[in-house]
Design a protein around this motif. Structure first.
Motif, PDB file in Angstrom:
ATOM      1  N   ALA A  18       0.820  -1.208   0.000  1.00 38.14           N
ATOM      2  CA  ALA A  18       0.000   0.000   0.000  1.00 38.14           C
ATOM      3  C   ALA A  18       0.857   1.262   0.000  1.00 38.14           C
ATOM      4  N   PHE A  19       2.002   1.197   0.691  1.00 42.35           N
ATOM      5  CA  PHE A  19       2.819   2.393   0.814  1.00 42.35           C
ATOM      6  C   PHE A  19       3.872   2.499  -0.278  1.00 42.35           C
ATOM      7  N   ALA A  20       4.370   1.398  -0.781  1.00 42.90           N
ATOM      8  CA  ALA A  20       5.453   1.433  -1.757  1.00 42.90           C
ATOM      9  C   ALA A  20       4.913   1.210  -3.156  1.00 42.90           C
ATOM     10  N   HIS A  55       6.102   6.262  -3.044  1.00 43.61           N
ATOM     11  CA  HIS A  55       4.747   5.846  -2.745  1.00 43.61           C
ATOM     12  C   HIS A  55       3.825   6.221  -3.903  1.00 43.61           C
ATOM     13  N   TYR A  56       2.548   5.822  -3.791  1.00 45.26           N
ATOM     14  CA  TYR A  56       1.587   6.093  -4.849  1.00 45.26           C
ATOM     15  C   TYR A  56       1.353   7.581  -5.062  1.00 45.26           C
ATOM     16  N   ASN A  57       1.521   8.381  -4.011  1.00 51.52           N
ATOM     17  CA  ASN A  57       1.317   9.818  -4.170  1.00 51.52           C
ATOM     18  C   ASN A  57       2.551  10.538  -4.727  1.00 51.52           C
ATOM     19  N   THR A  88       6.817  12.684 -10.355  1.00 52.99           N
ATOM     20  CA  THR A  88       5.541  12.958 -11.018  1.00 52.99           C
ATOM     21  C   THR A  88       4.942  11.663 -11.569  1.00 52.99           C
ATOM     22  N   LYS A  89       3.681  11.729 -11.897  1.00 52.94           N
ATOM     23  CA  LYS A  89       3.000  10.566 -12.474  1.00 52.94           C
ATOM     24  C   LYS A  89       3.608  10.219 -13.830  1.00 52.94           C
ATOM     25  N   SER A  90       3.804   8.938 -14.060  1.00 47.50           N
ATOM     26  CA  SER A  90       4.390   8.496 -15.328  1.00 47.50           C
ATOM     27  C   SER A  90       3.412   8.700 -16.481  1.00 47.50           C
ATOM     28  N   LYS A  91       3.949   9.153 -17.585  1.00 50.13           N
ATOM     29  CA  LYS A  91       3.133   9.367 -18.774  1.00 50.13           C
ATOM     30  C   LYS A  91       3.054   8.083 -19.597  1.00 50.13           C
TER      31      LYS A  91
END
Length: 243
Positions: A18-20, A55-57, A88-91
């Motif tokens: 959940a965290f990683a 993490h996910y965030n 940042t979020k992966s494109k």
């Protein structure tokens, strides 16, 4: 009791997942450049190993180990960088191609308003914007400088040989600590990342003193100046594996 152990192990595994979001480990190589207009010190090569966990965030940390055979003319410099980071979020592949195309178009139009740009500008704008994600980091690097101070006597003579200048670097402290801030562009290929990392570093412990003795008519010293080398710029490239 066995069921309780299984339950606890499952809970720990779920918490870890959940965290990683992702982890990566890789190698990097680059240049370390002292930022001083008063020194004649060139760039130095550096090698390193880096580990990151996010993490996910997007929040995470990065740590590693680095070595430079020479920094500011002093040999054998070791460091252990530790930093907080944000990724940042992966494109997606389509998003990467679109941002690369827009970047290439803007590079050409910015340099040539009528769209008559050259191939180098087009290709450069495309590649710069083709990254899959970015990382921003800030932290510190404790380290140790094993080499000794450079021996005075790197002499430069003027054209008339009446003016001379001796320059050398003194190691003031063996233990070092720098503040670091930078960013990384990641170019993903399956689970591998090609990395490009520019960063700035400020030396808190004042390890490097750059001395200049200058004068005329041989050994008659007219001026003697000492400049601390505190700011450094690094540019690293690397390859890492995400897991």
């Amino acid at each position: 009791m066995n069921k309780l152990k299984l339950f606890l192990l499952a809970a720990l595994a779920l918490c870890g997942n959940a965290f990683a979001q992702s982890r990566d480990i890789g190698l990097q190589v680059g240049l370390n450049v002292p930022m001083s207009d008063k020194s004649m010190i060139g760039s130095d090569m550096m090698l390193g190993v880096s580990y990151g966990q996010f993490h996910y965030n997007g929040l995470g940390f990065r740590a590693g180990f680095q070595y430079a055979a020479s920094t500011a003319d002093i040999n054998d410099v070791f460091g252990v960088p530790v930093a907080f980071a944000y990724r940042t979020k992966s494109k997606s592949a389509q998003e990467r191609f679109e941002t690369g195309a827009f970047g290439a178009r803007d590079a050409v139009l910015y340099r040539h308003p009528y769209g008559s740009g050259n191939a180098a500008g087009f290709l450069g704008g495309f590649l710069v914007n083709l990254f899959s994600d970015m990382e921003f980091f800030a932290g510190m690097t404790p380290g140790y400088i094993a080499g000794a101070s450079e021996t005075p006597g790197r002499t430069t003579w003027g054209a008339s040989r009446l003016y001379w200048e001796d320059t050398w670097v003194e190691k003031k402290n063996a233990f070092s600590l720098t503040l670091d801030a930078g960013m990384t562009l990641n170019y993903s290929i399956w689970r591998f990342d090609l990395k490009l990392t520019p960063a700035f570093h400020y030396n808190l412990t004042n390890n490097y003193l750059y001395h200049v003795d200058s004068g005329e008519n041989g050994p008659e010293v007219l001026t003697s100046t000492t400049t601390p080398l505190r700011w450094f710029f690094t540019l690293n490239g690397g390859l890492s594996f995400r897991f």
